[in-house]
Design a protein around this motif. Structure first.
Motif, PDB file in Angstrom:
ATOM      1  N   VAL A  10      41.113  30.306  44.678  1.00 11.81           N
ATOM      2  CA  VAL A  10      41.502  31.592  43.919  1.00 11.81           C
ATOM      3  C   VAL A  10      42.254  32.190  45.027  1.00 11.81           C
ATOM      4  CG1 VAL A  10      39.953  31.916  42.220  1.00 11.81           C
ATOM      5  CG2 VAL A  10      39.588  32.603  44.670  1.00 11.81           C
ATOM      6  N   ARG A  56      40.607  39.789  42.962  1.00 10.11           N
ATOM      7  CA  ARG A  56      41.100  39.213  41.936  1.00 10.11           C
ATOM      8  C   ARG A  56      39.562  39.328  40.862  1.00 10.11           C
ATOM      9  NH1 ARG A  56      44.276  33.883  42.918  1.00 10.11           N
ATOM     10  NH2 ARG A  56      45.402  34.368  40.963  1.00 10.11           N
ATOM     11  N   SER A  58      38.419  37.798  36.720  1.00 11.70           N
ATOM     12  CA  SER A  58      38.445  36.706  35.630  1.00 11.70           C
ATOM     13  C   SER A  58      37.738  37.361  34.391  1.00 11.70           C
ATOM     14  CB  SER A  58      37.903  35.269  36.234  1.00 11.70           C
ATOM     15  OG  SER A  58      38.005  34.658  35.222  1.00 11.70           O
ATOM     16  N   GLY A  62      35.890  32.354  35.309  1.00 14.85           N
ATOM     17  CA  GLY A  62      36.834  31.751  36.229  1.00 14.85           C
ATOM     18  C   GLY A  62      37.635  30.553  35.849  1.00 14.85           C
ATOM     19  N   GLU A  63      38.102  30.451  34.907  1.00 12.55           N
ATOM     20  CA  GLU A  63      39.113  29.533  34.386  1.00 12.55           C
ATOM     21  C   GLU A  63      40.462  30.050  35.005  1.00 12.55           C
ATOM     22  OE1 GLU A  63      40.520  26.092  32.924  1.00 12.55           O
ATOM     23  OE2 GLU A  63      38.633  26.633  32.922  1.00 12.55           O
ATOM     24  N   SER A  64      40.806  31.452  34.743  1.00 13.22           N
ATOM     25  CA  SER A  64      41.859  31.867  35.134  1.00 13.22           C
ATOM     26  C   SER A  64      41.596  33.392  35.943  1.00 13.22           C
ATOM     27  CB  SER A  64      43.220  32.181  34.061  1.00 13.22           C
ATOM     28  OG  SER A  64      42.578  33.230  33.065  1.00 13.22           O
ATOM     29  N   TRP A  65      42.669  33.632  36.690  1.00 12.50           N
ATOM     30  CA  TRP A  65      42.196  34.807  37.601  1.00 12.50           C
ATOM     31  C   TRP A  65      43.418  35.996  37.518  1.00 12.50           C
ATOM     32  CZ3 TRP A  65      37.555  35.974  40.065  1.00 12.50           C
ATOM     33  CH2 TRP A  65      36.824  34.912  39.697  1.00 12.50           C
ATOM     34  N   SER A  66      43.280  36.979  37.567  1.00 14.01           N
ATOM     35  CA  SER A  66      44.306  38.103  37.745  1.00 14.01           C
ATOM     36  C   SER A  66      45.113  37.879  39.071  1.00 14.01           C
ATOM     37  CB  SER A  66      43.763  39.741  37.866  1.00 14.01           C
ATOM     38  OG  SER A  66      42.889  39.978  38.885  1.00 14.01           O
TER      39      SER A  66
END
Length: 199
Positions: A10, A56, A58, A62-66
């Motif tokens: 990340v 950050r 999610s 936790g699949e995608s993050w800002s």
């Protein structure tokens, strides 16, 4: 809530070390970490390429993050973050500033506090916590006592989840003599007075 079972990077490509992760009432993951800022355009004479503090979040376990937000954006090393999410989902973050413990550069300066009242979308300006010295303690606080005192000062019920401390936290400080030598003479305040002044 299910956190991903495979590692996920990340941070950017810089060196990252200290981190803290918390989950709010809506199962949003909030992550704060220190990461080296390698910037040849910005001269940082005391701590070149030292870490800043980043954030950050999610919404999908936790699949995608800002996109990362630089919380400190300082010329010094920023390390050893701690994060608490209170009962109103306000995010409170504190860290050490001045010494980059991973890089071995800089010198200790102060503690830093920031808060987000909107789930991590925006953050207050940093509040700098200067260490009083020489230190004359009337009460040494445990982590739980400190959390309860801060919650009371904020006017909220403490909702404390106790997790075991990491080994480097357990062995971080054995005395406050170094703090006294670094920061010199300061007016002493009780924890309650300091929290009242911050409110």
């Amino acid at each position: 809530m299910c956190i991903r079972d495979r590692p996920r990077t990340v941070n950017s490509l810089s060196v990252a070390y200290y981190n803290t992760l918390a989950v709010d009432r809506h199962n949003v993951l909030h992550l704060v970490w220190s990461e080296a800022v390698i910037n040849q355009d910005k001269l940082r004479p005391e701590c070149q390429n030292c870490a800043n503090m980043f954030y950050r979040q999610s919404h999908d376990n936790g699949e995608s993050w800002s996109a990362p937000i630089n919380l400190s954006n300082s010329n010094y090393g920023d390390n050893r973050p701690q994060m608490v999410i209170d009962a109103r989902d306000r995010i409170h973050v504190v860290w050490d500033q001045g010494r980059d413990w991973s890089a071995g550069l800089g010198s200790p300066k102060r503690g830093v506090y920031v808060r987000s009242d909107d789930g991590g979308l925006s953050w207050t300006k940093p509040y700098y916590i200067e260490a009083p010295a020489p230190v004359s303690y009337t009460h040494l606080y445990t982590v739980n006592e400190l959390a309860i005192t801060i919650a009371q000062a904020m006017g909220v019920e403490p909702d404390i989840l106790h997790l075991p401390a990491r080994n480097e936290v357990l062995n971080a400080y054995s005395s406050h003599e170094k703090v006294q030598r670094v920061f010199g003479e300061r007016k002493l305040h009780t924890l309650e007075e300091g929290l009242h002044n911050m409110a």
